[in-house]
Design an enzyme around this catalytic site. Structure first.
Site, mmCIF file in Angstrom:
data_model
loop_
_atom_site.group_PDB
_atom_site.id
_atom_site.type_symbol
_atom_site.label_atom_id
_atom_site.label_comp_id
_atom_site.label_asym_id
_atom_site.label_seq_id
_atom_site.Cartn_x
_atom_site.Cartn_y
_atom_site.Cartn_z
ATOM 1 N N ARG A 176 1.256 -5.226 -6.760
ATOM 2 C CA ARG A 176 2.381 -5.167 -7.552
ATOM 3 C C ARG A 176 3.712 -5.090 -6.688
ATOM 4 O O ARG A 176 4.019 -4.131 -6.259
ATOM 5 C CB ARG A 176 2.042 -3.707 -8.521
ATOM 6 C CG ARG A 176 3.284 -3.595 -9.345
ATOM 7 C CD ARG A 176 2.830 -2.359 -10.454
ATOM 8 N NE ARG A 176 2.455 -1.371 -9.904
ATOM 9 C CZ ARG A 176 2.988 -0.254 -9.335
ATOM 10 N NH1 ARG A 176 4.164 -0.470 -9.199
ATOM 11 N NH2 ARG A 176 2.223 0.920 -8.966
ATOM 12 N N HIS A 228 5.517 -0.107 -11.805
ATOM 13 C CA HIS A 228 4.201 -0.201 -12.599
ATOM 14 C C HIS A 228 4.889 -0.847 -14.198
ATOM 15 O O HIS A 228 4.327 -1.223 -14.895
ATOM 16 C CB HIS A 228 3.650 1.189 -12.784
ATOM 17 C CG HIS A 228 2.643 1.560 -13.773
ATOM 18 N ND1 HIS A 228 1.441 0.781 -13.849
ATOM 19 C CD2 HIS A 228 2.546 2.189 -14.832
ATOM 20 C CE1 HIS A 228 0.507 1.094 -14.592
ATOM 21 N NE2 HIS A 228 1.343 1.956 -15.501
ATOM 22 N N TYR A 256 7.255 6.405 -4.108
ATOM 23 C CA TYR A 256 5.907 6.498 -3.141
ATOM 24 C C TYR A 256 5.316 5.597 -2.433
ATOM 25 O O TYR A 256 4.261 5.314 -2.057
ATOM 26 C CB TYR A 256 5.018 6.711 -4.607
ATOM 27 C CG TYR A 256 4.874 5.659 -5.754
ATOM 28 C CD1 TYR A 256 4.194 4.605 -5.628
ATOM 29 C CD2 TYR A 256 5.671 5.863 -6.917
ATOM 30 C CE1 TYR A 256 4.102 3.584 -6.288
ATOM 31 C CE2 TYR A 256 5.704 4.623 -7.746
ATOM 32 C CZ TYR A 256 4.911 3.729 -7.559
ATOM 33 O OH TYR A 256 4.931 2.602 -8.615
#
Length: 394
Positions: A288, A292, A301
């Site tokens: 990805r 998200h 992160y």
């Protein structure tokens, strides 16, 4: 568009399944099925550890069609992200980086096959012939999506993580009970979900039921490396595709940034299912590239160097390199596709901005087919509340 069956192709070199794994600097990975390297080099066929041979046999026009799909899907997705950032959509779940997994698997579906998506399968939706405006109505909050699942053989988007795998399993069990398997024109079902969803009870229950009832179902896991903000190593101790063995059906890992391999592996699994050979788990190993959803900040992160390593494995760049190396297209074709994508994105934007806001009381219209006293009471209460503002200057 790519409609051919997996078969022999005259281009490329022969190889075993020891193909390069995306994002690892080209190290050998015997677990990964890959027909198109990150540099755009073609592999004739791949023999997986279980002996299955994967290949595709496409015309030049079909190769061009796959590239067009990838570019258009990415551009439409980028436009939706921009619309959300400008306040025109409530939220958006981008597929950036996952185009090959979605286009490859979406084009592998036969007309009679049924798909059960999450909320991110915009590429599969596009391949099923659904107007790309449809999911934007959902994320704008003006309707529930709007397409007919039976007409397009593509179920409504599912927001609850993993729930669609149970829906797909029940549907596939019904296909078996209706006797619609065992022949070339039999029906198969595919369920899409992400790596994070594999930790949900619904998904594991679906594995149990699909296996025990030999359901004609392909579980298609897009492993994009992160369950929202949780990295893969916090989700599993083994490669995800290996989990299927514990439930009694085969699993295979495919390079999810390779549109050709994604097509070949999905078509083979669907055909096995339609011929009565039960379920398969496909792990599409991809990444990805974006957030998200548009409410997420992935810089909190993951590190930039990781993203850059995967950027070198971009599915569109590798397909473009292949087309150029094989002299299937010229620069004029690439320019034509880019212009088409630009115009379709502009048209999509115009249509989103012109969507009428629904009347508040229509909220109650389709809750129950034959109405409900409780719903009628709630409608009257909301109507009275809205009416209290009539003539107000505030």
């Amino acid at each position: 568009m790519a409609k051919g069956d997996p078969g022999v192709t005259s281009r490329g070199k022969r190889a075993t399944s020891r193909s390069r794994r995306p994002g690892t600097g080209g190290s050998a990975d015997p677990e990964l099925v890959q027909l198109l390297t990150p540099d755009g080099d073609r592999v004739d066929s791949v023999t997986a550890p279980d002996g299955t041979e994967y290949r595709v046999d496409f015309t030049d026009e079909e190769y061009r069609g796959l590239y067009r799909d990838l570019v258009l899907v990415r551009k439409l997705d980028a436009e939706a992200t921009a619309l959300q950032r400008q306040g025109e959509l409530g939220i958006w779940a981008s597929l950036l980086g996952q185009e090959a997994a979605q286009v490859g698997s979406g084009r592998a579906l036969r007309p009679q096959d049924m798909a059960f998506p999450t909320y991110r399968e915009h590429g599969v939706l596009y391949c099923r012939g659904i107007d790309p405006i449809m999911p934007l109505g959902l994320f704008r909050g003006v309707d529930q999506g709007g397409w007919d699942p039976n007409e397009f053989k593509f179920n409504m988007y599912t927001i609850v993580i993993g729930a669609q795998t149970l829906h797909a399993t029940g549907y596939a069990m019904g296909v078996n009970m209706d006797g619609r398997t065992g022949t070339d024109d039999g029906e198969a079902v595919i369920a899409y979900f992400g790596d994070g969803a594999t930790s949900q009870g619904d998904v594991n229950e679906a594995f149990v039921w699909a296996s025990v009832f030999n359901a004609p179902l392909v579980f298609f896991c897009q492993n994009n490396q992160y369950a929202i903000s949780e990295p893969l190593e916090r989700q599993t101790r083994i490669p995800l595709y290996q989990r299927s063995a514990g439930f009694g059906f085969p699993g295979v890992r495919v390079d999810g940034n390779d549109v050709l391999a994604s097509y070949a592996v999905t078509r083979a699994a669907l055909d096995n299912a339609r011929h009565g050979q039960g379920p398969t788990l496909i792990e599409a190993y991809t990444y990805r590239m974006g957030a998200h959803t548009t409410t997420d900040d992935p810089t909190r992160y993951r590190i930039a160097s990781e993203v850059e390593a995967w950027r070198a494995k971009d599915p569109i760049a590798r397909m473009r390199a292949f087309l150029s190396k094989q002299q299937i297209v010229d620069e004029a074709y690439f320019a034509e596709v880019d212009e088409q994508a630009k115009q379709e994105a502009l048209h999509l934007r115009e249509r989103v901005l012109s969507m009428p806001d629904p009347q508040p009381l229509t909220l109650f219209d389709n809750v129950y087919a034959h109405g409900s006293p409780l719903i009628d009471t709630q409608r009257e209460q909301l109507s009275a509340y809205l009416g209290s503002f009539e003539g107000s200057t505030h």
